[in-house]
Design an enzyme around this catalytic site. Structure first.
Site, PDB file in Angstrom:
ATOM      1  N   GLN A  56     -11.907  -9.481  -2.909  1.00  0.00           N
ATOM      2  CA  GLN A  56     -13.110  -8.482  -3.248  1.00  0.00           C
ATOM      3  C   GLN A  56     -13.750  -8.538  -4.387  1.00  0.00           C
ATOM      4  O   GLN A  56     -12.969  -8.382  -5.687  1.00  0.00           O
ATOM      5  CB  GLN A  56     -12.712  -6.980  -2.816  1.00  0.00           C
ATOM      6  CG  GLN A  56     -13.594  -5.924  -3.030  1.00  0.00           C
ATOM      7  CD  GLN A  56     -13.039  -4.501  -2.470  1.00  0.00           C
ATOM      8  OE1 GLN A  56     -11.812  -4.462  -2.427  1.00  0.00           O
ATOM      9  NE2 GLN A  56     -13.985  -3.546  -2.428  1.00  0.00           N
ATOM     10  N   GLY A  57     -14.877  -8.684  -4.637  1.00  0.00           N
ATOM     11  CA  GLY A  57     -15.740  -8.710  -5.946  1.00  0.00           C
ATOM     12  C   GLY A  57     -16.429  -7.613  -6.150  1.00  0.00           C
ATOM     13  O   GLY A  57     -17.671  -7.634  -6.104  1.00  0.00           O
ATOM     14  N   GLU A  75     -10.002  11.784  -7.717  1.00  0.00           N
ATOM     15  CA  GLU A  75     -11.346  12.788  -8.286  1.00  0.00           C
ATOM     16  C   GLU A  75     -12.429  12.521  -7.734  1.00  0.00           C
ATOM     17  O   GLU A  75     -13.216  13.565  -7.310  1.00  0.00           O
ATOM     18  CB  GLU A  75     -11.141  12.412  -9.763  1.00  0.00           C
ATOM     19  CG  GLU A  75     -10.095  12.964 -10.598  1.00  0.00           C
ATOM     20  CD  GLU A  75      -8.655  12.143 -10.362  1.00  0.00           C
ATOM     21  OE1 GLU A  75      -8.771  10.866  -9.915  1.00  0.00           O
ATOM     22  OE2 GLU A  75      -7.644  12.783 -10.365  1.00  0.00           O
ATOM     23  N   GLU A  90     -12.344   2.700   8.193  1.00  0.00           N
ATOM     24  CA  GLU A  90     -10.924   3.220   8.344  1.00  0.00           C
ATOM     25  C   GLU A  90     -10.450   3.795   7.270  1.00  0.00           C
ATOM     26  O   GLU A  90      -9.321   3.549   6.773  1.00  0.00           O
ATOM     27  CB  GLU A  90     -10.356   1.512   8.332  1.00  0.00           C
ATOM     28  CG  GLU A  90     -10.670   0.377   9.372  1.00  0.00           C
ATOM     29  CD  GLU A  90      -9.944   1.243  10.807  1.00  0.00           C
ATOM     30  OE1 GLU A  90      -8.904   1.228  10.751  1.00  0.00           O
ATOM     31  OE2 GLU A  90     -11.046   1.808  11.766  1.00  0.00           O
TER      32      GLU A  90
END
Lengths: 383, 391
Positions: free
Chosen positions: B126-127, B378, B245
């Site tokens: 993942q980039g 957060e 998901e």
């Protein structure tokens, strides 16, 4: 597993909510009702009876509606939502529940019929001043007297003990703990009532050779019955707590949106909104456990363990939500004129009637090493 | 209201349990149960075993290998997989880029990538995050400039998990620096990690492991056909991907397994003349944690039941928030049970410390990540306060 209510259950909720909203439209009305004895509104009690609520969990042949723990949970949650002071859990689920569990057919008809119809208020006189949260009695003793029995000793605090028409009293006998019916006008019965911090009423009940009728047949130990019915009351209280917490959170969120300080509404301060978000987390987790415990009771699973789990979760959540609701309001939160502090008071009371969070955690801890995992989908949950 | 599973769901659960405990190699499951790193080969072997049985991507469209299961079935599938210590199908493939290509890719991309993605023939990474774009992902600065039939990519990504194993990367890049809203100028590109100009640099973590990386792009030429969906709509796909998901992110089964292990470990340690498994304070702590986890699992079941048309229930933020806290609490519990043994983190042969106690602290330290990734806790509180409470 299915968390949805059927249409009859939704109808019940709507009906109870409508009735209670008319009875308690605002804080002022509730304050005025709890300000004088018996601490609840007799007219609302009669209306609940008319709706079938006071006979909800009892068998139809005993004068009840034949409903179950899910319906009881619905009513309790609605009571909690408006802090209705009528003693539904105490009189119906707990005291009435014991009569239903232990009483003979004749006793069930004689006691539960009038309770369901609103003509008779029941109270469970069980707590004793020097002990806490035991399913057994020790300080009040019973002795046989001809065909009947006589009770001696002190029960306190007894919720609605002064107002009750009939008391279900636990007492030590040779075989353990037995349960008795004591009429409100019995000889040798002294009741001194007082206000509790949440607007309710409790009493010192002093028995001095007071004539009593044995509940059920025989004097085998009834501690297990007390334990089971108290578990049902814990689950009902869990649902009541969820209703109260939801209202406390809603009121708090509204306040944050309207109250201005430093020229802006309070919801501009992340220090406050994050705490409100944490309250939401507590409420939703507690709701899940309360609903599940009601389902365990309904399905005939291990109601005592489920009651302990519901007690623990709603105890922790109730303290968190109750304290934060006041803090996020500021000073107005501790005034009697404003609603939110009363929710905290009620949650605090519930936390101490049938065992607090630490107490429940200790009970669960005793068996924690005897199974690998908790499986709520197991059929049915067996503790 | 019904507590019990229907007979069909009981049978489904048995089927899952049997498959996971018999058809995924035991050495791999033992590695997961021992909380040791799973190798690239083991990941691939496990996912292929699942995929061969139609259990790697049940949530995908049926056309591409999905099973059209109910949310409850998906819950049971995931729970049983975690309880059996089966490595879960690689999230970058099955929960992230796969569903995005299935929903927004063109037919050619679907045919080119989906089957290989499900079978882990392609390992994706993942980039997304950049040094200056963490929780504020939309401020990313990696650029892609069109040059003939190619996009030319320059910039830097970070926190690229298991990038060292990856064949391909899916990358958010800025394609319109002039867009009025920064979210509107972002596109999604996919390209092989061995494309000239791609450099991977490992980031060492406090647990001593190598799990995440920095990835640098210097004039990386990516064919135009590798754009997923429409140009400048990448933010929508990223949101779809991150919201996908949410339910699984509670990781209830995995935490349950940790607590069950903690109980076993407590029997091995003697404190004050008795096993720690008889110490009231330890037992009460386990009881509290277990009760919180029960509440979370029940909440997950409530949320999945109420998720209409695939859109996540707003309360799914509760699952991420509490799910991460409980995973962390379970790893912390195990460190505390290990006590002084937990110092032997990197002991090798010649140490008498049991393996579980050696991995306890590295895992506890590693798990600090779970309240940070996937939208930090957060961020989840912001969502709850804003979307649910209207604050």
């Amino acid at each position: 597993m299915d968390f949805t209510y059927d249409s009859e259950q939704n109808d019940l909720r709507e009906a109870v909510r409508g009735l209670l909203q008319r009875a308690y439209p605002d804080t002022e009305r509730r304050r005025s009702v709890v300000g004088s004895d018996p601490g609840f509104d007799e007219k609302t009690w009669a209306q609940l009876a008319e709706m079938g609520v006071l006979g909800l969990p009892f068998a139809e042949e005993d004068g009840g509606m034949g409903a179950g723990p899910i319906e009881v949970g619905i009513v309790a949650e609605e009571m909690g939502r408006v802090l209705a002071p009528e003693p539904f859990v105490e009189a119906v689920v707990l005291a009435g529940g014991l009569v239903a569990a232990v009483g003979t057919a004749a006793q069930r008809t004689a006691v539960l019929g009038p309770l369901s119809e609103g003509g008779s208020v029941l109270a469970f006189a069980h707590a004793e001043p020097a002990t806490r949260w035991s399913p057994s009695a020790s300080a009040v003793t019973a002795t046989q007297d001809g065909d009947g029995w006589r009770l001696t000793g002190v029960k306190e605090p007894v919720a609605n003990g002064a107002r009750a028409d009939v008391l279900v009293v636990s007492a030590a006998v040779d075989g353990g703990t037995a349960l008795f019916l004591v009429q409100g006008d019995a000889a040798g019965l002294t009741r001194t009532g007082y206000r509790t911090h949440d607007g309710g009423r409790a009493a010192n009940v002093t028995l001095d050779g007071t004539p009593a009728e044995l509940l059920g047949e025989g004097t085998a130990d009834r501690s297990a019955d007390v334990e089971r019915v108290q578990a049902l009351a814990r689950i009902a209280h869990a649902n009541e707590s969820v209703g109260a917490m939801e209202s406390a959170l809603r009121i708090t969120a509204e306040y944050l949106k309207t109250r201005k300080q430093f020229g802006v509404t309070l919801n501009r301060f992340q220090a406050l909104t994050f705490r409100a978000a944490d309250m939401y987390v507590s409420v939703e987790l507690a709701r899940s456990t309360a609903l599940w415990a009601s389902m365990v009771a309904d399905a005939g699973g291990d109601v005592v363990a489920a009651g302990d789990r519901a007690r623990l979760q709603t105890s922790r959540a109730g303290r968190h939500v109750g304290k934060e609701a006041i803090q996020l309001h500021g000073g107005i939160g501790v005034t009697a004129e404003y609603s939110v502090g009363h929710y905290t008071s009620r949650l605090t009371a519930i936390d101490h009637v049938l065992g607090d969070g630490d107490w429940a955690a200790d009970r669960l801890a005793a068996s924690v090493d005897s199974y690998p995992t908790v499986d709520p989908l197991g059929a049915p949950y067996t503790g | 209201m019904r507590l019990q599973l229907s007979p069909e769901m009981e049978a489904f659960r048995d089927e899952m349990r049997t498959f996971f405990t018999t058809q995924v190699p035991k050495e791999i499951r033992d590695q997961v149960a021992a909380r040791r790193h799973v190798s690239r080969e083991q990941y691939i072997e496990a996912q292929r075993a699942l995929n061969a049985a139609g259990l790697a991507v049940p949530h995908w469209p049926v056309e591409w290998g999905g099973r059209d299961w109910t949310p409850l079935q998906r819950h049971i599938w995931r729970e049983e997989m975690q309880l059996a210590s089966v490595p879960e199908p690689l999230a970058f493939n099955t929960s992230m880029i796969g569903p995005v290509i299935a929903a927004f890719g063109n037919q050619e991309q679907k045919e080119r990538f989906l089957a290989k993605t499900a079978n882990l023939d392609i390992w994706w990474c993942q980039g997304f995050s950049e040094p200056d774009a963490g929780s504020d992902l939309a401020s990313l600065r990696t650029t892609a400039v069109r040059d003939g039939d190619d996009w030319v990519v320059n910039g830097q990504k970070t926190w690229t998990t298991l990038g060292q194993h990856a064949d391909w990367i899916f990358c958010l890049v800025r394609t319109d620096p002039t867009a009025e809203k920064k979210q509107r100028g972002i596109s999604m590109l996919v390209f092989p990690m061995d494309t000239p100009g791609v450099t991977l640099r490992p980031i060492q973590l406090i647990d001593g492991g190598h799990e995440v990386n920095e990835v640098f792009f210097e004039d990386v030429r990516v064919p135009a056909e590798n754009l997923v969906g429409e140009e400048n709509r990448g933010w929508d796909y990223a949101k779809f991907l991150l919201g996908n998901e949410r339910v699984g992110i509670a990781r209830v089964g995995a935490t349950k397994k940790l607590i069950a292990q903690a109980k076993e470990f407590a029997r091995e340690i003697t404190a004050g003349g008795r096993p720690l498994s008889e110490d009231p304070r330890t037992l009460a702590r386990i009881a509290e944690l277990e009760n919180e986890l029960l509440a979370l699992e029940l909440t997950a079941l409530r949320v999945v039941a109420n998720s209409a048309d695939g859109k996540p229930h707003p309360a799914s933020s509760v699952l991420k928030l509490r799910g991460s806290e409980l995973q962390q609490a379970a790893t912390e519990l195990i460190v505390d049970i290990a006590g002084p043994l937990s110092l032997a983190s990197f002991a090798d042969g010649g140490s008498a410390v049991p393996d579980w106690a050696r991995v306890a602290t590295p895992e506890y330290l590693n798990y600090r990540k779970v309240s940070i990734y996937g939208g930090s806790n957060e961020v989840q509180r912001t969502i709850i306060a804003g979307t649910i409470l209207g604050l």
